[in-house]
Design a protein around this motif. Structure first.
Motif, PDB file in Angstrom:
ATOM      1  N   LEU A 198       0.953  -1.059  -0.047  1.00 53.72           N
ATOM      2  CA  LEU A 198       0.050  -0.042  -0.132  1.00 53.72           C
ATOM      3  C   LEU A 198       0.771   1.225   0.059  1.00 53.72           C
ATOM      4  O   LEU A 198       1.658   1.400   0.784  1.00 53.72           O
ATOM      5  N   LEU A 199       0.426   2.313  -0.909  1.00 49.33           N
ATOM      6  CA  LEU A 199       1.435   3.476  -1.140  1.00 49.33           C
ATOM      7  C   LEU A 199       0.375   4.555  -1.056  1.00 49.33           C
ATOM      8  O   LEU A 199      -0.836   4.606  -1.700  1.00 49.33           O
ATOM      9  N   LEU A 200       0.800   5.862  -0.712  1.00 49.45           N
ATOM     10  CA  LEU A 200       0.098   7.161  -0.625  1.00 49.45           C
ATOM     11  C   LEU A 200       0.746   7.871  -1.628  1.00 49.45           C
ATOM     12  O   LEU A 200       1.878   8.564  -1.399  1.00 49.45           O
ATOM     13  N   LEU A 201      -0.179   8.529  -2.690  1.00 53.18           N
ATOM     14  CA  LEU A 201       0.696   9.292  -3.637  1.00 53.18           C
ATOM     15  C   LEU A 201      -0.023  10.896  -3.160  1.00 53.18           C
ATOM     16  O   LEU A 201      -1.321  10.980  -3.132  1.00 53.18           O
ATOM     17  N   SER A 202       0.831  11.853  -2.811  1.00 55.51           N
ATOM     18  CA  SER A 202       0.197  13.341  -2.404  1.00 55.51           C
ATOM     19  C   SER A 202       0.739  14.193  -3.288  1.00 55.51           C
ATOM     20  O   SER A 202       2.041  14.226  -3.728  1.00 55.51           O
ATOM     21  N   PRO A 203       0.063  15.323  -3.669  1.00 56.84           N
ATOM     22  CA  PRO A 203       0.518  16.246  -4.666  1.00 56.84           C
ATOM     23  C   PRO A 203       1.335  17.012  -3.904  1.00 56.84           C
ATOM     24  O   PRO A 203       1.504  17.385  -2.731  1.00 56.84           O
ATOM     25  N   ASP A 204       2.492  17.428  -4.636  1.00 58.81           N
ATOM     26  CA  ASP A 204       3.646  18.371  -4.247  1.00 58.81           C
ATOM     27  C   ASP A 204       3.766  19.543  -5.513  1.00 58.81           C
ATOM     28  O   ASP A 204       4.604  19.333  -6.295  1.00 58.81           O
ATOM     29  N   GLY A 205       2.876  20.358  -5.334  1.00 59.24           N
ATOM     30  CA  GLY A 205       2.944  21.304  -6.664  1.00 59.24           C
ATOM     31  C   GLY A 205       2.543  20.943  -7.928  1.00 59.24           C
ATOM     32  O   GLY A 205       1.764  19.800  -7.767  1.00 59.24           O
ATOM     33  N   ALA A 206       2.559  21.754  -8.895  1.00 62.48           N
ATOM     34  CA  ALA A 206       1.996  21.296 -10.151  1.00 62.48           C
ATOM     35  C   ALA A 206       2.628  20.135 -10.976  1.00 62.48           C
ATOM     36  O   ALA A 206       3.596  20.064 -11.315  1.00 62.48           O
ATOM     37  N   SER A 207       1.716  19.066 -11.243  1.00 62.80           N
ATOM     38  CA  SER A 207       2.276  17.955 -11.403  1.00 62.80           C
ATOM     39  C   SER A 207       3.251  17.192 -11.078  1.00 62.80           C
ATOM     40  O   SER A 207       3.917  16.407 -11.693  1.00 62.80           O
ATOM     41  N   HIS A 208       3.544  17.306  -9.787  1.00 62.98           N
ATOM     42  CA  HIS A 208       4.477  16.695  -9.039  1.00 62.98           C
ATOM     43  C   HIS A 208       3.832  15.851  -7.857  1.00 62.98           C
ATOM     44  O   HIS A 208       2.962  16.403  -7.250  1.00 62.98           O
ATOM     45  N   TRP A 209       4.248  14.791  -7.507  1.00 62.29           N
ATOM     46  CA  TRP A 209       3.625  13.867  -6.574  1.00 62.29           C
ATOM     47  C   TRP A 209       4.769  13.095  -5.800  1.00 62.29           C
ATOM     48  O   TRP A 209       5.758  12.891  -6.081  1.00 62.29           O
ATOM     49  N   ASN A 210       4.524  12.920  -4.455  1.00 61.50           N
ATOM     50  CA  ASN A 210       5.290  12.484  -3.574  1.00 61.50           C
ATOM     51  C   ASN A 210       4.805  11.030  -3.281  1.00 61.50           C
ATOM     52  O   ASN A 210       3.496  10.948  -3.240  1.00 61.50           O
ATOM     53  N   VAL A 211       5.407  10.007  -3.146  1.00 61.71           N
ATOM     54  CA  VAL A 211       5.108   8.735  -2.810  1.00 61.71           C
ATOM     55  C   VAL A 211       5.513   8.249  -1.434  1.00 61.71           C
ATOM     56  O   VAL A 211       6.792   8.176  -1.273  1.00 61.71           O
ATOM     57  N   THR A 212       4.638   7.977  -0.570  1.00 61.73           N
ATOM     58  CA  THR A 212       5.193   7.370   0.909  1.00 61.73           C
ATOM     59  C   THR A 212       4.264   6.110   1.084  1.00 61.73           C
ATOM     60  O   THR A 212       3.258   5.946   0.626  1.00 61.73           O
ATOM     61  N   ALA A 213       5.237   5.205   2.041  1.00 60.84           N
ATOM     62  CA  ALA A 213       4.382   4.066   2.439  1.00 60.84           C
ATOM     63  C   ALA A 213       4.094   4.202   3.701  1.00 60.84           C
ATOM     64  O   ALA A 213       4.936   4.844   4.847  1.00 60.84           O
ATOM     65  N   PRO A 214       2.837   3.827   4.234  1.00 63.21           N
ATOM     66  CA  PRO A 214       2.192   4.185   5.610  1.00 63.21           C
ATOM     67  C   PRO A 214       2.663   3.431   6.733  1.00 63.21           C
ATOM     68  O   PRO A 214       2.398   3.732   7.885  1.00 63.21           O
ATOM     69  N   PHE A 215       3.447   2.297   6.245  1.00 63.47           N
ATOM     70  CA  PHE A 215       3.951   1.460   7.234  1.00 63.47           C
ATOM     71  C   PHE A 215       5.561   1.304   7.280  1.00 63.47           C
ATOM     72  O   PHE A 215       6.010   1.590   6.255  1.00 63.47           O
ATOM     73  N   SER A 216       5.731   1.046   8.438  1.00 61.67           N
ATOM     74  CA  SER A 216       7.435   1.204   8.645  1.00 61.67           C
ATOM     75  C   SER A 216       7.938  -0.516   8.408  1.00 61.67           C
ATOM     76  O   SER A 216       7.083  -1.407   8.318  1.00 61.67           O
ATOM     77  N   ASP A 217       9.153  -0.463   8.373  1.00 66.50           N
ATOM     78  CA  ASP A 217       9.842  -1.816   8.108  1.00 66.50           C
ATOM     79  C   ASP A 217       9.179  -2.652   9.215  1.00 66.50           C
ATOM     80  O   ASP A 217       9.209  -3.933   9.183  1.00 66.50           O
ATOM     81  N   ALA A 218       9.372  -2.159  10.315  1.00 70.96           N
ATOM     82  CA  ALA A 218       8.954  -3.024  11.733  1.00 70.96           C
ATOM     83  C   ALA A 218       7.657  -3.321  11.675  1.00 70.96           C
ATOM     84  O   ALA A 218       7.474  -4.455  12.180  1.00 70.96           O
ATOM     85  N   GLN A 219       6.694  -2.469  11.192  1.00 69.54           N
ATOM     86  CA  GLN A 219       5.229  -3.029  11.158  1.00 69.54           C
ATOM     87  C   GLN A 219       5.099  -4.111   9.969  1.00 69.54           C
ATOM     88  O   GLN A 219       4.448  -5.099  10.280  1.00 69.54           O
ATOM     89  N   ARG A 220       5.755  -3.990   8.998  1.00 63.13           N
ATOM     90  CA  ARG A 220       5.686  -4.778   7.935  1.00 63.13           C
ATOM     91  C   ARG A 220       6.347  -6.362   8.170  1.00 63.13           C
ATOM     92  O   ARG A 220       5.811  -7.566   7.896  1.00 63.13           O
ATOM     93  N   GLN A 221       7.186  -6.315   9.096  1.00 57.86           N
ATOM     94  CA  GLN A 221       7.827  -7.449   9.763  1.00 57.86           C
ATOM     95  C   GLN A 221       7.019  -8.170  10.600  1.00 57.86           C
ATOM     96  O   GLN A 221       7.104  -9.254  10.987  1.00 57.86           O
ATOM     97  N   ALA A 222       6.336  -7.369  11.647  1.00 57.36           N
ATOM     98  CA  ALA A 222       5.617  -7.827  12.698  1.00 57.36           C
ATOM     99  C   ALA A 222       4.281  -8.357  12.339  1.00 57.36           C
ATOM    100  O   ALA A 222       3.645  -9.313  12.732  1.00 57.36           O
ATOM    101  N   PHE A 223       3.813  -7.964  10.990  1.00 58.97           N
ATOM    102  CA  PHE A 223       2.322  -8.331  10.287  1.00 58.97           C
ATOM    103  C   PHE A 223       2.769  -8.684   8.762  1.00 58.97           C
ATOM    104  O   PHE A 223       2.558  -7.688   8.066  1.00 58.97           O
ATOM    105  N   ALA A 224       2.727  -9.980   8.457  1.00 58.34           N
ATOM    106  CA  ALA A 224       3.104 -10.264   7.193  1.00 58.34           C
ATOM    107  C   ALA A 224       2.094  -9.850   6.037  1.00 58.34           C
ATOM    108  O   ALA A 224       2.337  -9.560   4.867  1.00 58.34           O
ATOM    109  N   GLY A 225       0.901  -9.580   6.622  1.00 58.48           N
ATOM    110  CA  GLY A 225      -0.315  -9.194   5.802  1.00 58.48           C
ATOM    111  C   GLY A 225      -0.178  -7.705   5.115  1.00 58.48           C
ATOM    112  O   GLY A 225      -0.693  -7.382   4.310  1.00 58.48           O
ATOM    113  N   LEU A 226       0.887  -7.146   5.560  1.00 58.95           N
ATOM    114  CA  LEU A 226       0.995  -5.546   5.067  1.00 58.95           C
ATOM    115  C   LEU A 226       1.903  -5.729   3.942  1.00 58.95           C
ATOM    116  O   LEU A 226       2.153  -4.592   3.020  1.00 58.95           O
TER     117      LEU A 226
END
Length: 296
Positions: free
Chosen positions: A158-186
């Protein structure tokens, strides 16, 4: 009950005239219902209607009422009369279309095998954070965020694309590596949906939601069986419907417990990468079954 051609529904004997009249009336009603059930107002669209590729993968209706059809060979738009293919003249890179959604500004996002493309002011352009292409997974894998961004399922994450000015996008992951290791479903996200401030997604064989940065998992204790959750619907009465490969569940407004809306037998079992669930104008909920169309 099955009948051969020419066989009567009325028994050869009736115990009384009243009984015979009742049986005849019931049989007439049954025939009328069968006749109504057999008559479907279907319209066939094919190459003659402009839909030159019949290998349909996804369908989406935008806020203006236009129907967009994604096929294995490109993108088409239906204007109520005919289909027209969308191509280079509108800035679209022709490829297999696998996902759709609109953001809060009414811009159409299209996930294709070539990457993520965004329609703005009648033309498509690439969404490439830091110049890198983004590939959506097949299915219900795009979901508009309330703040103007877009949730995306890519490579089962799961990723989130957020606007950063005209036609520019930032992509972030809502979960940390520790969270993904603790719960394989992520690392096994199957679909995503956003409504009323909550982001819902399939996480492994469970159902998950993200609200205000807080992750919540729904399993058997919440009425959610183990399944691969592929389809989401926000019904007009405020309920949330979720569709898995084997089961269907519904969450009523204000409740924390999902209730079963399963089909008889094993007819719900559909082996697919995506299974749509929709609501018609009369409020009935429809989805695929192993034998055809199912309606609640």
């Amino acid at each position: 009950m099955t009948l051969t051609r020419g066989e009567s529904l009325i028994p050869h004997r009736c115990t009384s005239r009243r009984a015979c009249q009742l049986v005849a009336a019931l049989c007439l009603l049954a025939w009328q219902l069968l006749a109504q059930a057999a008559q479907l107002p279907l319209t066939l669209y094919d190459q003659g209607s402009g839909l030159t590729s019949l290998s349909v993968v996804r369908i989406y209706q935008d806020r203006e009422g236009f129907v967009w059809v994604g096929t294995e060979k490109g993108l088409y738009r239906f204007d109520g009369m005919a289909f027209s293919q969308v191509g280079a003249e509108q800035g679209f890179q022709v490829s297999e279309v696998i996902s759709f959604d609109e953001d809060v500004r009414g811009r159409l996002w299209v996930g294709s095998r070539a990457g993520l493309q965004l329609r703005e002011n009648g033309r498509f352009g690439w969404v490439r954070p830091e110049g890198k292409p983004l590939l959506a997974d097949r299915g219900q894998t795009l979901a508009a965020d309330d703040a103007g961004g877009m949730w995306l399922v890519s490579a089962n994450r799961l990723l989130l694309l957020s606007p950063d000015g005209a036609s520019h996008w930032n992509v972030t992951a809502p979960f940390s590596d520790a969270q993904r290791q603790a719960f394989a479903g992520l690392d096994k996200v199957s679909a995503v949906f956003h409504a009323n401030g909550s982001t819902w997604f399939g996480c492994g064989d469970e159902l998950c939601s993200l609200r205000g940065g807080q992750l919540r998992r729904y399993g058997a204790d919440a009425g959610v069986p183990a399944d691969k959750w592929l389809g989401f619907l926000a019904a007009r009465d405020g309920s949330l419907w979720v569709r898995g490969i084997h089961t269907v569940r519904m969450l009523a407004p204000g409740s924390d417990q999902f209730v079963a809306r399963d089909m008889p037998g094993n007819s719900a079992d559909v082996a697919a990468s995506s299974i749509d669930i929709a609501q018609d104008h009369e409020g009935r909920v429809l989805t695929r079954s192993s034998t055809g169309l199912a309606r609640w």
